[in-house]
Design an enzyme around this catalytic site. Sequence first.
Site, mmCIF file in Angstrom:
data_model
loop_
_atom_site.group_PDB
_atom_site.id
_atom_site.type_symbol
_atom_site.label_atom_id
_atom_site.label_comp_id
_atom_site.label_asym_id
_atom_site.label_seq_id
_atom_site.Cartn_x
_atom_site.Cartn_y
_atom_site.Cartn_z
ATOM 1 N N HIS A 76 0.853 -1.192 0.000
ATOM 2 C CA HIS A 76 0.000 0.000 0.000
ATOM 3 C C HIS A 76 0.886 1.238 0.000
ATOM 4 O O HIS A 76 1.747 1.387 0.855
ATOM 5 C CB HIS A 76 -0.895 0.021 1.241
ATOM 6 C CG HIS A 76 -2.107 -0.835 1.104
ATOM 7 N ND1 HIS A 76 -3.255 -0.632 1.826
ATOM 8 C CD2 HIS A 76 -2.349 -1.895 0.295
ATOM 9 C CE1 HIS A 76 -4.160 -1.536 1.476
ATOM 10 N NE2 HIS A 76 -3.629 -2.331 0.564
ATOM 11 N N TYR A 204 -8.926 5.672 7.759
ATOM 12 C CA TYR A 204 -9.085 5.982 9.181
ATOM 13 C C TYR A 204 -10.093 7.125 9.261
ATOM 14 O O TYR A 204 -9.858 8.186 8.668
ATOM 15 C CB TYR A 204 -7.761 6.441 9.793
ATOM 16 C CG TYR A 204 -6.731 5.328 9.959
ATOM 17 C CD1 TYR A 204 -6.614 4.649 11.164
ATOM 18 C CD2 TYR A 204 -5.864 4.986 8.924
ATOM 19 C CE1 TYR A 204 -5.663 3.641 11.337
ATOM 20 C CE2 TYR A 204 -4.909 3.981 9.088
ATOM 21 C CZ TYR A 204 -4.818 3.311 10.298
ATOM 22 O OH TYR A 204 -3.876 2.323 10.474
ATOM 23 N N PRO A 296 -4.003 0.409 18.805
ATOM 24 C CA PRO A 296 -3.810 -0.086 17.431
ATOM 25 C C PRO A 296 -3.869 0.977 16.324
ATOM 26 O O PRO A 296 -3.478 0.705 15.185
ATOM 27 C CB PRO A 296 -4.936 -1.109 17.249
ATOM 28 C CG PRO A 296 -5.943 -0.793 18.308
ATOM 29 C CD PRO A 296 -5.211 -0.142 19.427
ATOM 30 N N LYS A 300 1.085 -0.222 14.995
ATOM 31 C CA LYS A 300 2.493 -0.273 15.399
ATOM 32 C C LYS A 300 2.886 -1.433 16.318
ATOM 33 O O LYS A 300 4.076 -1.668 16.534
ATOM 34 C CB LYS A 300 2.869 1.046 16.097
ATOM 35 C CG LYS A 300 2.904 2.230 15.156
ATOM 36 C CD LYS A 300 4.067 2.111 14.196
ATOM 37 C CE LYS A 300 3.975 3.053 13.030
ATOM 38 N NZ LYS A 300 4.177 2.438 11.741
ATOM 39 N N TYR A 388 4.205 6.429 9.843
ATOM 40 C CA TYR A 388 3.310 5.312 9.493
ATOM 41 C C TYR A 388 4.088 4.174 8.809
ATOM 42 O O TYR A 388 3.891 3.002 9.128
ATOM 43 C CB TYR A 388 2.148 5.788 8.610
ATOM 44 C CG TYR A 388 1.020 4.776 8.565
ATOM 45 C CD1 TYR A 388 -0.062 4.879 9.442
ATOM 46 C CD2 TYR A 388 1.058 3.678 7.697
ATOM 47 C CE1 TYR A 388 -1.078 3.929 9.446
ATOM 48 C CE2 TYR A 388 0.051 2.727 7.689
ATOM 49 C CZ TYR A 388 -1.018 2.865 8.562
ATOM 50 O OH TYR A 388 -2.017 1.917 8.569
HETATM 51 P P1 RFL Z 1 1.772 -11.992 21.524
HETATM 52 O O1 RFL Z 1 1.253 -12.015 20.129
HETATM 53 O O2 RFL Z 1 0.836 -11.633 22.614
HETATM 54 O O3 RFL Z 1 2.405 -13.415 21.803
HETATM 55 C C1 RFL Z 1 2.825 -13.797 23.094
HETATM 56 C C2 RFL Z 1 2.728 -15.300 23.202
HETATM 57 O O4 RFL Z 1 3.194 -15.705 24.482
HETATM 58 C C3 RFL Z 1 2.329 -16.697 24.997
HETATM 59 N N1 RFL Z 1 2.449 -16.683 26.470
HETATM 60 C C4 RFL Z 1 3.179 -17.570 27.154
HETATM 61 N N2 RFL Z 1 3.920 -18.612 26.767
HETATM 62 C C5 RFL Z 1 4.552 -19.327 27.724
HETATM 63 N N3 RFL Z 1 4.441 -19.055 29.050
HETATM 64 C C6 RFL Z 1 3.713 -18.020 29.481
HETATM 65 N N4 RFL Z 1 3.611 -17.748 30.787
HETATM 66 C C7 RFL Z 1 3.029 -17.223 28.524
HETATM 67 N N5 RFL Z 1 2.233 -16.145 28.594
HETATM 68 C C8 RFL Z 1 1.890 -15.823 27.344
HETATM 69 C C9 RFL Z 1 0.964 -16.314 24.486
HETATM 70 O O5 RFL Z 1 0.075 -17.431 24.457
HETATM 71 C C10 RFL Z 1 1.302 -15.797 23.088
HETATM 72 O O6 RFL Z 1 1.213 -16.806 22.111
HETATM 73 O O7 RFL Z 1 3.026 -10.993 21.674
HETATM 74 P P2 RFL Z 1 4.195 -10.664 20.594
HETATM 75 O O8 RFL Z 1 4.763 -11.910 19.996
HETATM 76 O O9 RFL Z 1 5.082 -9.698 21.266
HETATM 77 O O10 RFL Z 1 3.425 -9.933 19.380
HETATM 78 C C11 RFL Z 1 2.818 -8.688 19.553
HETATM 79 C C12 RFL Z 1 1.640 -8.545 18.582
HETATM 80 O O11 RFL Z 1 0.814 -9.668 18.696
HETATM 81 C C13 RFL Z 1 0.832 -7.250 18.860
HETATM 82 O O12 RFL Z 1 1.711 -6.177 19.127
HETATM 83 C C14 RFL Z 1 -0.059 -6.855 17.667
HETATM 84 O O13 RFL Z 1 -1.031 -7.815 17.415
HETATM 85 C C15 RFL Z 1 -0.719 -5.492 17.914
HETATM 86 N N6 RFL Z 1 -1.637 -5.095 16.832
HETATM 87 C C16 RFL Z 1 -1.158 -4.583 15.653
HETATM 88 N N7 RFL Z 1 0.175 -4.460 15.452
HETATM 89 C C17 RFL Z 1 0.656 -4.000 14.261
HETATM 90 O O14 RFL Z 1 1.882 -3.855 14.112
HETATM 91 N N8 RFL Z 1 -0.177 -3.669 13.200
HETATM 92 C C18 RFL Z 1 -1.528 -3.777 13.317
HETATM 93 O O15 RFL Z 1 -2.224 -3.542 12.321
HETATM 94 C C19 RFL Z 1 -2.069 -4.208 14.583
HETATM 95 N N9 RFL Z 1 -3.393 -4.329 14.737
HETATM 96 C C20 RFL Z 1 -3.021 -5.222 16.993
HETATM 97 C C21 RFL Z 1 -3.875 -4.815 15.913
HETATM 98 C C22 RFL Z 1 -3.570 -5.732 18.167
HETATM 99 C C23 RFL Z 1 -4.933 -5.825 18.293
HETATM 100 N N10 RFL Z 1 -5.424 -6.355 19.516
HETATM 101 C C24 RFL Z 1 -6.327 -7.423 19.587
HETATM 102 C C25 RFL Z 1 -4.797 -5.970 20.772
HETATM 103 C C26 RFL Z 1 -5.241 -4.906 16.028
HETATM 104 C C27 RFL Z 1 -5.787 -5.381 17.221
HETATM 105 C C28 RFL Z 1 -7.279 -5.413 17.308
HETATM 106 C C1 PHB Z 2 -6.013 -4.272 10.799
HETATM 107 O O1 PHB Z 2 -6.157 -4.466 9.578
HETATM 108 O O2 PHB Z 2 -6.321 -5.126 11.636
HETATM 109 C C2 PHB Z 2 -5.491 -2.963 11.264
HETATM 110 C C3 PHB Z 2 -4.994 -2.066 10.331
HETATM 111 C C4 PHB Z 2 -4.524 -0.838 10.754
HETATM 112 C C5 PHB Z 2 -4.542 -0.529 12.098
HETATM 113 C C6 PHB Z 2 -5.010 -1.435 13.034
HETATM 114 C C7 PHB Z 2 -5.494 -2.666 12.622
HETATM 115 O O3 PHB Z 2 -4.103 0.687 12.499
#
Ligand code: RFL
Ligand code: PHB
Length: 393
Positions: A76, A204, A296, A300, A388
């Site tokens: 994108h 957005y 979110p 990031k 971004y």
């Molecule tokens: P995770 O993904 O939470 O993985 C951690 C893992 O550790 C396990 N765990 C354990 N394992 C062993 N022993 C324990 N005691 C444990 N406790 C926990 C868990 O089961 C899990 O599998 O962390 P990690 O790897 O640091 O990754 C981070 C990302 O997942 C997170 O930052 C992103 O998903 C955030 N996020 C977004 N980030 C982006 O860069 N771009 C996006 O577009 C974006 N959109 C989002 C998002 C997060 C969202 N939510 C649900 C918070 C959109 C949403 C809605």
């Molecule tokens: C997504 O597609 O899940 C998404 C995209 C952009 C954001 C957050 C989530 O800023």
Amino acid sequence: MTKKTRTQVCIIGGGPSGLLLSQLLHTRGIESIVLERTTRDYVLSRIRAGVLEQGFLSLMEEAGVGQRMREQGLPHNGVSISYGDEKFRIDFDKHAGNPVMVYGQTEVTRDLYDAREQVGGALEFNVENVTIVDAQMDRPRVTYLVKGEHQEIQCDFVAGCDGFHGVSRKTIPDNIRKEYEKVYPFGWLGILSETPPVDHELIYANSERGFALCSMRNENLSRYYIQCSTLDKVENWSDTDFWDELKKRIPRETAQKLITGSSIEKSIAPLRSFITEPMRWGNLFLCGDAAHIVPPTGAKGLNTAASDVYYLYNGLRQFYENNDSEGINRYAQNAMARVWKVQRFSWWFSSLMHRFPDQSEFDHKMQIAELEFLHSNEAAQKAMAQNYVGLPY
Ligand code: RFL
Ligand code: PHB
């Protein structure tokens, strides 16, 4: 009886941070074991990030897992911002020289699991009671239970990649650990639907009724979010209610093009800015959501987890290849410097786009004035675009 194993790096958490780190270390012949509390299927069922920065793509390539992302991801070159019926575009090509890649976290994680399994990487699922012992000593240990059996891993380093609810961060004593937090007074209700995205780029939307985001995973899979109350429940929102509300928050012209359908996933996420310091304690290194959470808005979270992995991987590489501790000694400082800048951007963008329950008319006028400034000012667009697509590391 405790079963004892030895490795170089014990990685707690089999989410994207832990898997990427172990795969990168593997390319340099550095051994690791990943311990995951849940299962592969559970990790893959979490619908999260969708937008990847260039730095993330480079790390995936370096880890040898970039092929499917390159073939199926959607580059994108810009993003749209709307307020009421006004809409403008931030051009990444013009202002930052890099696109972002739309490729879901689920796919990233799947590619990493497949790669780990292909090379016989050590991954333990369903681990319980993970405890980090002697993190400050030369030979830290990690103990845990799996299928009722006691296990112990002796290692050189522990990477705490276990997300916000993990044990790693809490291993750092309270008198050493400092936490900074801002909880936002709203959440995001998200749905995934097998419908074509309303636009070829993300939108957005700031509206009188609250924030909305139109995103996607591929040509026939859309991801939409609307700002909701922290007290809201998924069960309170039928698909029809969701689509009706979304249409009211995006420009009329866009709403007319929206193709709706039944949702295949629906969830509510809270919004929080959170940072813990230090990111290193002895031979324990925190990575990703274990150390910091961003709202979110701005996409990031996963990208910042990847920049931590970059600094840690390179530090460990330098240590094992050149017997040089410089990189690991600078890990916390380098990672943290970037994390605060990313926090600032996520906080700024969240503050600009949402309706706050206690927002005064003045605050609202300020939001609109800032959006109009961004709409018309190339320097402001450049700052937005550079943040971004991702700050350098
Ligand atoms: P995770 O993904 O939470 O993985 C951690 C893992 O550790 C396990 N765990 C354990 N394992 C062993 N022993 C324990 N005691 C444990 N406790 C926990 C868990 O089961 C899990 O599998 O962390 P990690 O790897 O640091 O990754 C981070 C990302 O997942 C997170 O930052 C992103 O998903 C955030 N996020 C977004 N980030 C982006 O860069 N771009 C996006 O577009 C974006 N959109 C989002 C998002 C997060 C969202 N939510 C649900 C918070 C959109 C949403 C809605
Ligand atoms: C997504 O597609 O899940 C998404 C995209 C952009 C954001 C957050 C989530 O800023």
